[in-house]
Design a protein around this motif. Structure first.
Motif, PDB file in Angstrom:
ATOM      1  N   ASN B 388     -10.654   3.719   3.981  1.00 49.43           N
ATOM      2  CA  ASN B 388     -11.192   4.627   2.977  1.00 49.43           C
ATOM      3  C   ASN B 388     -12.690   4.776   3.199  1.00 49.43           C
ATOM      4  N   THR B 434      -8.018   5.333  -1.436  1.00 44.54           N
ATOM      5  CA  THR B 434      -7.764   6.571  -0.700  1.00 44.54           C
ATOM      6  C   THR B 434      -7.739   6.286   0.799  1.00 44.54           C
ATOM      7  N   ILE B 512      -6.641  12.350  -4.193  1.00 51.29           N
ATOM      8  CA  ILE B 512      -7.518  11.561  -5.073  1.00 51.29           C
ATOM      9  C   ILE B 512      -7.225  12.000  -6.497  1.00 51.29           C
TER      10      ILE B 512
END
Lengths: 90, 517
Positions: B388, B434, B512
Motif C-alpha cells: 500500500n 489498500t 478505497i
C-alpha cells in the motif's frame, strides 16, 4: 499513592507521550483526556493502559491529560509512573 | 466479487461503470496485443504565421471554449511550488464552468486550495496518481459523489491512449517556451527538469495551452514539448513559487534507522545475482530508498563495477553517479530537485523521456521492463507482500501510486525498504488497507528487524542466506512487530467507495472506502 500537586512527564516528540496530572477535589473520580496521533487505532488501548496504571497505584481521583505521538506501551507506562511519582512528592 | 488477490470489489461502481477485475500482474499483457482500441488524437490546423500568443491565461482559456463536464489535465513536475493548476481552475470557476474532471498526473499540498471547488461542484471527478493533504482527507471522508481514480504513471498513459481519460484542455507549465509553443523545464528561473508526464497530454488533448514565465527567442531548445501540438502560448509573471520548485539538492537521510535499512538493502542487491556489470537501477527519492543509492555507489566504486542506466524520478544524487561514470545513462521522466535541470540541459547522456517510454504497459517495451533492480518504499505491506502506498494507517488517502507498480512489475529484482513499524503503527501487517502493488511483483522486503524473501523466489532466498543475511519469514516478522506495538483496533469504513485503484493495465486492483467517523 496520593496526588498532591501538578506534575508532568514525557515530551511532544514522535514515539513519546506527554502525561500531565493534577489533583482533583474530594471524590470526583478520574478525569482522563487523551489526544493521540493514533487515536483511531490505539485510543481505547491507551485508555485501558492508563486506567490499569492508576489502578496499580491505587489512585481513584485524578485529572490526567495524555498527549500521545505514537508511544509504545512501555513508554506510556514509564511516563505515567514518573508523572504520578512526581505529583505525589512534596 | 473478489479479484485474484482477494479484494472485495463491486461488479459496478457509480461513475466508473462495469468493473474489470485485476487478474494478475502480467495476465493481460502476455498475449502480446491489447483488445482495447487506441483513440485517435485530434486533427488541428493553423494558418501560416498565425499568432499563438495570448495576453493572459483567462483569454487563452476563453479561446478554447470551455464547457461543463470537460476534462482538464496538468502535469506535476512543479512539485509543491505549482500555482498554475489552481489558477486555471479559479478561472474556469469564475467562468461558471461546472462538473470538471480533473486529470492531473498527480496532486500535492500546493493544490489544497482546490477544496472549495470540490465542495461547490466545479470539480466532480478526479484522476490522479496521488492525493494528499486536505484533498486526500476530504475525499476519504466522502466529499465527492464519484470515486477518485488512482492510476500509476504508466497506467495514466495507457488510460489516455485508450480514451478512458479524454483530455479537452491541458495546461502545460514550462520554465521556458517560445511563441510557437516549443517548451522545456530545463532552464529559466523556474526550471524544474523533465516534462515527461506532460508529453502524452500534448499529443492527445483537444486544446493545448503552454504557460511560461520565461518567453525566449524562437526556437526554444531543447524541445520537450513540441510546437506542432500547441494551440496557445501565454506569458505569465510566475508559474509558481520558485523556492518550492527549486528545492535544491536532495540530501541523503541522516536517520540511523533509514541508513541501517538502506545498508541491508544494498547488501541484498549485492548478493542477489543482479549486481553485475551493465546492470540498471532505480531508487525513489524518499529516506531509506535514496540512501540505498549511497551504499550501492560505494560498492560500485570499490569493486570497479559499472552499470548501464539509471531510471525514474531523478535526484541530484543520481546525477552525481552519472557524472562519476558509474552509469552510462540517466532516463528522466521527473526531476525531484532543481539541481537536476542543468544536467538535462548539458549532459547528452541525461535523457528526458515521456511517461509512455518510462512505464506504459501497452507498448512494445517501456524502460521499466528493462530494469534490473528497483528500490521502493511502502506505507504498509502484508504477509503476501502486497504493498500500500496510497492510504495511511487511519485509512485516509495520503500518498501516491506513482511508478511503484510499474517498476515493481518490470524489474528483475524489486526491493521494498521500510521500517517494520513507525511510531506505534505497524508497517508489516496481516491485512493492509489498500493494495496498489501486487505481492507477486515484490521480491524482497528489507526492514531493520530482518529481510523477507517472497516464497516465489526460493533461489534468491538461498543466495541471500549464503551471504549471511538475516532472513526471516514475513509471517514471523509480522508477529514480532505485533508483539511490540500491540493489536490495533480495525479502522471502520462505510460502504461508500471514495477511490478506485487501477492497476497499470487498467484492471481494478482495489477500492478505497469512506472512513467512518
Amino acid at each position: 499513592m496520593k496526588i498532591i500537586k501538578k506534575a508532568q512527564a514525557g515530551t511532544f516528540e514522535s514515539s513519546d507521550i506527554l502525561i500531565l496530572v493534577e489533583p482533583v477535589s474530594g471524590n470526583s473520580g478520574r478525569k482522563i483526556e487523551i489526544d493521540s496521533t493514533v487515536m483511531k487505532e490505539y485510543g481505547e488501548s491507551i485508555k485501558e493502559l492508563i486506567n490499569s496504571c492508576l489502578d496499580s497505584f491505587h489512585i481513584q481521583n485524578i485529572h490526567l491529560i495524555a498527549k500521545d505521538k505514537g508511544a509504545l506501551k512501555p513508554t506510556i507506562q514509564a511516563r505515567i509512573e514518573t508523572a504520578l511519582k512526581r505529583a505525589s512528592q512534596q | 466479487m473478489k479479484n485474484t488477490i482477494g479484494r472485495e470489489i463491486p461488479e459496478k461502481i457509480d461513475g466508473i461503470g462495469k468493473v474489470d477485475l485485476f487478474i494478475g500482474a502480467w495476465e493481460k499483457l502476455k498475449k502480446g496485443w491489447m483488445d482495447e482500441i487506441t483513440i485517435p488524437p485530434p486533427n488541428k490546423a493553423k494558418m501560416p504565421h498565425q499568432c499563438k500568443s495570448c495576453m493572459d491565461l483567462e483569454k487563452a482559456i476563453a479561446l478554447t471554449n470551455p464547457k461543463n463536464g470537460m476534462t482538464v489535465s496538468f502535469h506535476h513536475h512543479l512539485r509543491n511550488g505549482d500555482n498554475i493548476l489552481v489558477k486555471t481552475i479559479d478561472i474556469l470557476a469564475k467562468m461558471g464552468i461546472k462538473d470538471i474532471t480533473l486529470a492531473s498526473s498527480s496532486l500535492n499540498q500546493s493544490h489544497d486550495p482546490l477544496l472549495k471547488y470540490l465542495k461547490d461542484g466545479t470539480i466532480t471527478k478526479i484522476w490522479t496518481s496521488g492525493l494528499r493533504g486536505v484533498l486526500g482527507k476530504a475525499v476519504s471522508n466522502g466529499l465527492l459523489e464519484y470515486p477518485v481514480v488512482i492510476h500509476s504513471h504508466g497506467g495514466r498513459v495507457r488510460a489516455i491512449h485508450t480514451g478512458k481519460i479524454q483530455v479537452d484542455l491541458v495546461i502545460i507549465a514550462a520554465s521556458a517556451a517560445d511563441e510557437e509553443g516549443n517548451a522545456t523545464g530545463s532552464h529559466g528561473k523556474s526550471a524544474f527538469g523533465s516534462l515527461g508526464y506532460a508529453m502524452i497530454d500534448a499529443q492527445y488533448a483537444k486544446q493545448v495551452i503552454v504557460v511560461t514565465d520565461n518567453m525566449v527567442d524562437f526556437p526554444c531548445i531543447p524541445i520537450s514539448i513540441s510546437q506542432n501540438f500547441v494551440d496557445y502560448v501565454v506569458k505569465v509573471d510566475s508559474i509558481g513559487d520558485a523556492s518550492r520548485i527549486a528545492t535544491g539538492t536532495t540530501r541523503i537521510t541522516k536517520s540511523p534507522l533509514d541508513l541501517r535499512i538502506a545498508k541491508l538493502a544494498a547488501d541484498v542487491i549485492e548478493h542477489s545475482g543482479f549486481f553485475t556489470p551493465g546492470f540498471s537501477f532505480q531508487v525513489g527519492a524518499g529516506g531509506a530508498s535514496l540512501a540505498v543509492a549511497k551504499f550501492i555507489r560505494e560498492k560500485m566504486t570499490r569493486q570497479g563495477l559499472k552499470g548501464s542506466f539509471l531510471l525514474g524520478g531523478v535526484t541530484s544524487y543520481i546525477v552525481d553517479m552519472l557524472e562519476e561514470g558509474l552509469f552510462r545513462t540517466v532516463f528522466d521522466v521527473q526531476s525531484f530537485d532543481a539541481a537536476v535541470s542543468s544536467s538535462i540541459l548539458n549532459n547528452k547522456n541525461h535523457i528526458e523521456i515521456p511517461a509512455s517510454l518510462y512505464a506504459n504497459p501497452f507498448n512494445c517495451g517501456c524502460l521499466t521492463n528493462k530494469l534490473d533492480v528497483v528500490v521502493l518504499g511502502a506505507l504498509e505491506i502484508d504477509t503476501d507482500f502486497n504493498v500500500n502506498v496510497i492510504t495511511g494507517s487511519d485509512g485516509t488517502i495520503r500518498g501516491a501510486s506513482g511508478g511503484h507498480s510499474d517498476t515493481a512489475s518490470g524489474a528483475n529484482l524489486t526491493v521494498v525498504v521500510c521500517p517494520s513499524f513507525r511510531g506505534r503503527v505497524a508497517i508489516v501487517k496481516k491485512k493492509i488497507h489498500t493494495i496498489v502493488t501486487p505481492g507477486e511483483t515484490i521480491d524482497v522486503l528489507v526492514t531493520e528487524r530482518g529481510i523477507c524473501v517472497n516464497p516465489a523466489r526460493p533461489e534468491l532466498e538461498e543466495k541471500l542466506i549464503k551471504a549471511g543475511l538475516n532472513i526471516k519469514k514475513i509471517e514471523d516478522l509480522q508477529k514480532e512487530v505485533e508483539s511490540i506495538v500491540g493489536v490495533e483496533k480495525e479502522i471502520e469504513f462505510t460502504d461508500k467507495i471514495v477511490g478506485v485503484v487501477e492497476y497499470r493495465d487498467g484492471t481494478i486492483i482495489d477500492v478505497i472506502r469512506q472512513v467512518k467517523n
